[in-house]
Design an enzyme around this catalytic site. Structure first.
Site, PDB file in Angstrom:
ATOM      1  N   LYS A   1       0.709  -1.464  -0.210  1.00  0.00           N
ATOM      2  CA  LYS A   1      -0.250   0.153   0.165  1.00  0.00           C
ATOM      3  C   LYS A   1       0.838   1.399  -0.256  1.00  0.00           C
ATOM      4  O   LYS A   1       0.666   1.799  -0.676  1.00  0.00           O
ATOM      5  CB  LYS A   1      -1.303   0.036   1.191  1.00  0.00           C
ATOM      6  CG  LYS A   1      -1.923  -1.228   1.551  1.00  0.00           C
ATOM      7  CD  LYS A   1      -2.732  -1.066   2.428  1.00  0.00           C
ATOM      8  CE  LYS A   1      -2.268  -1.176   3.971  1.00  0.00           C
ATOM      9  NZ  LYS A   1      -1.149  -2.503   4.088  1.00  0.00           N
TER      10      LYS A   1
ATOM     11  N   ARG B   1      -9.950   0.452   7.960  1.00  0.00           N
ATOM     12  CA  ARG B   1      -9.580  -0.885   8.712  1.00  0.00           C
ATOM     13  C   ARG B   1     -10.998  -1.529   9.126  1.00  0.00           C
ATOM     14  O   ARG B   1     -10.393  -2.348   9.852  1.00  0.00           O
ATOM     15  CB  ARG B   1      -8.353  -0.551  10.031  1.00  0.00           C
ATOM     16  CG  ARG B   1      -7.008  -0.962   9.184  1.00  0.00           C
ATOM     17  CD  ARG B   1      -5.706  -0.044   9.989  1.00  0.00           C
ATOM     18  NE  ARG B   1      -4.800  -1.773   9.710  1.00  0.00           N
ATOM     19  CZ  ARG B   1      -3.243  -0.554   9.366  1.00  0.00           C
ATOM     20  NH1 ARG B   1      -3.803   0.223   8.942  1.00  0.00           N
ATOM     21  NH2 ARG B   1      -2.915  -1.177   9.186  1.00  0.00           N
TER      22      ARG B   1
ATOM     23  N   ARG C   1      11.750  -4.943   5.485  1.00  0.00           N
ATOM     24  CA  ARG C   1      12.126  -3.766   5.214  1.00  0.00           C
ATOM     25  C   ARG C   1      12.611  -3.057   5.954  1.00  0.00           C
ATOM     26  O   ARG C   1      12.564  -2.454   7.417  1.00  0.00           O
ATOM     27  CB  ARG C   1      10.163  -3.483   5.155  1.00  0.00           C
ATOM     28  CG  ARG C   1      10.569  -2.248   5.357  1.00  0.00           C
ATOM     29  CD  ARG C   1       8.539  -1.653   4.382  1.00  0.00           C
ATOM     30  NE  ARG C   1       7.409  -2.380   6.141  1.00  0.00           N
ATOM     31  CZ  ARG C   1       6.594  -2.455   6.489  1.00  0.00           C
ATOM     32  NH1 ARG C   1       5.625  -1.632   5.253  1.00  0.00           N
ATOM     33  NH2 ARG C   1       5.625  -2.872   7.615  1.00  0.00           N
TER      34      ARG C   1
ATOM     35  N   ARG D   1      11.296  -0.553  12.046  1.00  0.00           N
ATOM     36  CA  ARG D   1      10.145   0.094  12.283  1.00  0.00           C
ATOM     37  C   ARG D   1       9.841  -1.387  13.402  1.00  0.00           C
ATOM     38  O   ARG D   1      10.075  -2.602  13.533  1.00  0.00           O
ATOM     39  CB  ARG D   1       8.374  -0.501  11.950  1.00  0.00           C
ATOM     40  CG  ARG D   1       8.596   0.729  11.112  1.00  0.00           C
ATOM     41  CD  ARG D   1       7.464   1.052   9.661  1.00  0.00           C
ATOM     42  NE  ARG D   1       5.807  -0.025  10.712  1.00  0.00           N
ATOM     43  CZ  ARG D   1       4.426   0.215   9.441  1.00  0.00           C
ATOM     44  NH1 ARG D   1       4.894   0.293   8.342  1.00  0.00           N
ATOM     45  NH2 ARG D   1       3.761  -1.091  10.112  1.00  0.00           N
TER      46      ARG D   1
ATOM     47  N   ARG E   1      -0.729  -8.813  13.396  1.00  0.00           N
ATOM     48  CA  ARG E   1      -1.388  -8.015  12.710  1.00  0.00           C
ATOM     49  C   ARG E   1      -2.723  -8.134  11.440  1.00  0.00           C
ATOM     50  O   ARG E   1      -2.992  -7.420  10.842  1.00  0.00           O
ATOM     51  CB  ARG E   1      -0.050  -6.501  12.009  1.00  0.00           C
ATOM     52  CG  ARG E   1       0.680  -5.545  12.941  1.00  0.00           C
ATOM     53  CD  ARG E   1       1.356  -5.452  12.414  1.00  0.00           C
ATOM     54  NE  ARG E   1       1.901  -4.711  11.382  1.00  0.00           N
ATOM     55  CZ  ARG E   1       2.943  -4.790  10.831  1.00  0.00           C
ATOM     56  NH1 ARG E   1       4.194  -4.746  10.885  1.00  0.00           N
ATOM     57  NH2 ARG E   1       3.101  -3.820   9.749  1.00  0.00           N
TER      58      ARG E   1
HETATM   59  P1  AP5 Z   1       4.329  -1.497   1.670  1.00  0.00           P
HETATM   60  O1  AP5 Z   1       4.621  -0.594   0.562  1.00  0.00           O
HETATM   61  O2  AP5 Z   1       5.906  -0.319   3.051  1.00  0.00           O
HETATM   62  O3  AP5 Z   1       3.032  -2.417   2.912  1.00  0.00           O
HETATM   63  P2  AP5 Z   1       2.028  -2.011   3.575  1.00  0.00           P
HETATM   64  O4  AP5 Z   1       1.013  -2.624   2.391  1.00  0.00           O
HETATM   65  O5  AP5 Z   1       2.398  -0.023   3.492  1.00  0.00           O
HETATM   66  O6  AP5 Z   1       2.624  -2.445   4.437  1.00  0.00           O
HETATM   67  P3  AP5 Z   1       2.568  -1.518   6.397  1.00  0.00           P
HETATM   68  O7  AP5 Z   1       2.883  -2.376   7.056  1.00  0.00           O
HETATM   69  O8  AP5 Z   1       3.148  -0.116   6.087  1.00  0.00           O
HETATM   70  O9  AP5 Z   1       1.137  -1.500   5.860  1.00  0.00           O
HETATM   71  P4  AP5 Z   1       0.489  -1.750   7.875  1.00  0.00           P
HETATM   72  O10 AP5 Z   1      -0.865  -2.260   7.150  1.00  0.00           O
HETATM   73  O11 AP5 Z   1       0.370  -3.009   8.638  1.00  0.00           O
HETATM   74  O12 AP5 Z   1       0.938  -0.420   8.611  1.00  0.00           O
HETATM   75  P5  AP5 Z   1       0.413   1.040   8.898  1.00  0.00           P
HETATM   76  O13 AP5 Z   1       1.480   2.040   9.083  1.00  0.00           O
HETATM   77  O14 AP5 Z   1      -0.200   0.861   8.284  1.00  0.00           O
HETATM   78  O15 AP5 Z   1       5.389  -3.116   1.458  1.00  0.00           O
HETATM   79  C1  AP5 Z   1       6.167  -3.939   2.646  1.00  0.00           C
HETATM   80  C2  AP5 Z   1       7.817  -4.514   1.653  1.00  0.00           C
HETATM   81  O16 AP5 Z   1       7.431  -5.025  -0.023  1.00  0.00           O
HETATM   82  C3  AP5 Z   1       9.031  -3.452   1.484  1.00  0.00           C
HETATM   83  O17 AP5 Z   1      10.197  -3.061   1.700  1.00  0.00           O
HETATM   84  C4  AP5 Z   1       8.218  -2.908  -0.172  1.00  0.00           C
HETATM   85  O18 AP5 Z   1      10.039  -2.626  -0.792  1.00  0.00           O
HETATM   86  C5  AP5 Z   1       8.321  -4.170   0.023  1.00  0.00           C
HETATM   87  N1  AP5 Z   1       7.672  -4.580  -1.372  1.00  0.00           N
HETATM   88  C6  AP5 Z   1       6.145  -3.833  -1.587  1.00  0.00           C
HETATM   89  N2  AP5 Z   1       5.389  -4.419  -3.025  1.00  0.00           N
HETATM   90  C7  AP5 Z   1       6.304  -5.229  -3.432  1.00  0.00           C
HETATM   91  C8  AP5 Z   1       6.470  -5.849  -4.878  1.00  0.00           C
HETATM   92  N3  AP5 Z   1       5.352  -6.101  -5.480  1.00  0.00           N
HETATM   93  N4  AP5 Z   1       6.535  -6.784  -4.903  1.00  0.00           N
HETATM   94  C9  AP5 Z   1       7.974  -7.215  -3.482  1.00  0.00           C
HETATM   95  N5  AP5 Z   1       8.142  -6.145  -2.760  1.00  0.00           N
HETATM   96  C10 AP5 Z   1       7.296  -5.430  -2.370  1.00  0.00           C
HETATM   97  O19 AP5 Z   1       0.249   0.196  10.009  1.00  0.00           O
HETATM   98  C11 AP5 Z   1       0.371  -0.249  11.483  1.00  0.00           C
HETATM   99  C12 AP5 Z   1      -0.006   0.399  12.276  1.00  0.00           C
HETATM  100  O20 AP5 Z   1      -0.592   1.381  13.026  1.00  0.00           O
HETATM  101  C13 AP5 Z   1      -1.658  -0.708  12.464  1.00  0.00           C
HETATM  102  O21 AP5 Z   1      -0.554  -2.247  13.062  1.00  0.00           O
HETATM  103  C14 AP5 Z   1      -2.190   0.150  13.428  1.00  0.00           C
HETATM  104  O22 AP5 Z   1      -2.029  -0.506  15.071  1.00  0.00           O
HETATM  105  C15 AP5 Z   1      -2.174   1.130  13.238  1.00  0.00           C
HETATM  106  N6  AP5 Z   1      -3.286   1.348  12.429  1.00  0.00           N
HETATM  107  C16 AP5 Z   1      -2.962   2.259  11.485  1.00  0.00           C
HETATM  108  N7  AP5 Z   1      -3.829   2.865  10.536  1.00  0.00           N
HETATM  109  C17 AP5 Z   1      -4.761   2.318  11.380  1.00  0.00           C
HETATM  110  C18 AP5 Z   1      -6.555   2.697  11.754  1.00  0.00           C
HETATM  111  N8  AP5 Z   1      -6.670   2.934  10.718  1.00  0.00           N
HETATM  112  N9  AP5 Z   1      -7.120   1.773  12.372  1.00  0.00           N
HETATM  113  C19 AP5 Z   1      -6.532   2.018  13.293  1.00  0.00           C
HETATM  114  N10 AP5 Z   1      -5.062   0.886  14.058  1.00  0.00           N
HETATM  115  C20 AP5 Z   1      -4.308   1.884  12.736  1.00  0.00           C
END
Ligand code: AP5
Length: 216
Positions: free
Chosen positions: A13, A88, A127, A161, A172
């Protein structure tokens, strides 16, 4: 154009949202980034969220929806937003509808990145980002061109992270399955959901998203 990127941790994402910001001038609204910024700043909300995030659980609906509402009111978001990691839960999906309607806006697309959860553990635990500019890298899929130096700014310090460890990633993912995946039918009923193969290369995923946004 207002779009949601939906998918479990590591689905890509953030990677795709950053590309859309660069190429289409949309604004990335990542609740994860907002919460990490609040935690770093040591605000009461940030400190509360930090513990929840490190456990891999979800922060309260009220907190994240308030953060999104604030950012939607900033001038930079007027031209369109990519919701990354929000909504979410069902309550967040309903809150987003309301936030957009209050501003005369509505969702254009919900893009689901379809991925193999086993492979995601490897993606997330590998990552890392540049500490200076935030550019994202991966131990195997995207290393800096010159070892130890950021491609974008030349920075030599990198970060991982605290929630990117195998145990927390599994929590997660369980949260995603239990609370986030069930919101898909809410959008499917409105014909908004488009699925993209998130296991393809970063470039191919980007091309599939572009085709959806360009209506081709
Ligand atoms: P990346 O693009 O970083 O993946 P992502 O989907 O953004 O993953 P996140 O871990 O950031 O998502 P998340 O939803 O767990 O975290 P968030 O910060 O929202 O890609 C990952 C890796 O893969 C990278 O190294 C990239 O280079 C590689 N990659 C990408 N695409 C690829 C491909 N096609 N092929 C190969 N490699 C690839 O949330 C964190 C925490 O915050 C949550 O756990 C929760 O506690 C809280 N939180 C956030 N939002 C909310 C909400 N709305 N409600 C409640 N709690 C929330």
């Amino acid at each position: 154009m207002d779009i949601i990127l939906l998918g479990p941790p590591g689905a890509g994402k953030g990677t795709q949202a950053a590309r859309l910001v660069d190429e289409r001038g949309l604004v990335q609204l990542s609740t994860g980034d907002m919460l990490r910024a609040a935690a770093k700043a040591g605000t009461p909300v940030g400190l509360q969220a930090k513990k929840v995030m490190e456990a891999g659980e979800l922060v309260s609906d009220a907190i994240v929806s308030a953060l999104i509402g604030e950012r939607l009111d900033a001038a930079e978001a007027a031209g369109g937003a990519i919701f990354d990691g929000y909504p979410r839960t069902g309550a967040q999906a309903e809150a987003l509808d309301l936030l957009l309607a209050e501003r005369g806006r509505r969702l254009d697309h919900v893009i689901e990145l379809d991925v193999d959860e086993q492979a995601l553990v490897d993606r997330v635990t590998g990552r890392f980002t540049c500490a200076a500019c935030g550019e994202g890298y991966h131990d195997r899929y995207k290393l800096p061109a010159v070892a130890g130096a950021c491609d974008v700014c030349g920075g030599r310090e990198f970060r991982r992270r605290p929630d990117d460890n195998a145990a927390t990633v599994r929590t997660r993912m369980a949260e995603y399955r239990a609370k986030t995946a069930p919101i898909l039918p809410f959008y499917e009923a409105r014909g908004l959901v488009r699925r993209v193969d998130g296991m393809a290369s970063i470039e191919k995923v980007g091309a599939s998203i572009d085709a959806i946004l360009d209506g081709s």
